[in-house]
Motif scaffolding. Sequence first.
Motif, short mmCIF file in Angstrom:
data_model
loop_
_atom_site.label_atom_id
_atom_site.label_comp_id
_atom_site.label_asym_id
_atom_site.label_seq_id
_atom_site.Cartn_x
_atom_site.Cartn_y
_atom_site.Cartn_z
N LEU A 221 0.83 -1.20 0.00
CA LEU A 221 0.00 0.00 0.00
C LEU A 221 0.87 1.26 0.00
O LEU A 221 0.54 2.24 -0.68
CB LEU A 221 -0.92 -0.01 1.22
N ILE A 222 1.98 1.24 0.73
CA ILE A 222 2.90 2.37 0.70
C ILE A 222 3.44 2.59 -0.72
O ILE A 222 3.55 3.73 -1.19
CB ILE A 222 4.05 2.15 1.69
N ALA A 223 3.77 1.51 -1.39
CA ALA A 223 4.27 1.62 -2.76
C ALA A 223 3.22 2.21 -3.69
O ALA A 223 3.52 3.05 -4.55
CB ALA A 223 4.71 0.25 -3.26
N LEU A 224 1.96 1.80 -3.53
CA LEU A 224 0.89 2.33 -4.38
C LEU A 224 0.68 3.82 -4.14
O LEU A 224 0.40 4.58 -5.07
CB LEU A 224 -0.40 1.56 -4.13
N VAL A 225 0.79 4.25 -2.89
CA VAL A 225 0.55 5.66 -2.56
C VAL A 225 1.70 6.53 -3.05
O VAL A 225 1.51 7.59 -3.65
CB VAL A 225 0.33 5.83 -1.05
N SER A 226 2.94 6.10 -2.78
CA SER A 226 4.11 6.90 -3.16
C SER A 226 4.47 6.79 -4.63
O SER A 226 5.21 7.62 -5.15
CB SER A 226 5.31 6.49 -2.30
N GLN A 227 3.98 5.72 -5.32
CA GLN A 227 4.20 5.49 -6.74
C GLN A 227 5.66 5.20 -7.09
O GLN A 227 6.00 5.12 -8.27
CB GLN A 227 3.68 6.67 -7.58
N THR A 228 6.50 5.10 -6.11
CA THR A 228 7.89 4.69 -6.33
C THR A 228 8.43 4.14 -5.02
O THR A 228 7.95 4.50 -3.93
CB THR A 228 8.76 5.87 -6.80
#
Length: 351
Positions: A221-228
């Motif tokens: 979920l952190i990856a999806l929010v930050s997009q990188t």
Amino acid sequence: MALPFYLEASWLQIGLFAMAAAIGAIGLGLLTGTTGQLSLGHAFFLAVGAYGYAWFAGDPGLGLPPPLALLLAVGLTGAAGGLFSPISGRLRGMYLGVATLALVFLGHHVMLNAEPVTGGFNGRPVPPMEVLGFSFTGADPYLAVLGVPFGATERLWYLGLFLLAAAWWTARNLLRGRPGRALAAVRDSEVAAAVLGVPVARYRSAAFVVSSMYAGLAGALIALVSQTVVPDYFGLALSIDYLAMIVIGGLGSVGGAAAGAVFVSALPLVIARYADQLPLIEEAGAGGNAVGPAEAARYLYGAAIILILLRAPGGLSGLLRAGRAARARPKPPGTPQPSPRKPDEPQERTS
């Protein structure tokens, strides 16, 4: 549910990071708070979940559908926890903490050098979530609800709510059932738990696997929010932050872990937003003698940990339980009581 209609995208993004932190903190609470196993390697499993999703769904990678990639990333993190579970089933206390600490340094080395998978020092982009042709981005398809355009942040908000609710519900059911009682027995006394027929090593290993899967979901979920995703984010400081979350919220409490996660994860972001209006705090990257938002946040929740340990060892959840018990406690003698019913007065029916 209604917040995306009123809040700016920046506030929603802060809330999304808080949701991801809450999912990871619930998993660490099951391991450390409920089972009593100290872990300093939570950041490693967060990284496995984040990079696992990016690899399974992205290019270079397998290019799988994003929902399947998310499930595989959580499964991969559980498998990584399972590989470490024989060690966690035998080590105790600070020895287990030092062993999990080694995972953070090992994982950071791999993230920096496995460039085909991780992108090296600069990290790698994260493909957006897409379910049945509906993309969690602001471009395709265009979506407006009640005149409010729903971009990537607004759409991810509801995905984060769903994942957090599922994680919360699963953890509550786990703790209320037979496995939760067995884990609590292992924490209180392994000898007594073994006498009662609890397979101690198996439950200790299972707790580590479940906690790792929670961390993998939070990392994705952190990856999806930050997009990188970049390696430097998943360092030792992140593991310490998660320990601070469950201590502030209250060990062994699902709601307390979520509340502590919101406090610890959102505080530096809120301070960074209002850095130009707060005294003795400067914006990130500014050259001066004042402290930055991240340092100020660590000072504040470090002070909160000291106050919690000295005044309320049960954390925020303990304070809430104490407040409920105080309201339910019988009134002391001398408190005015209702006047007694007269003999000829009819008695009211009660349910």
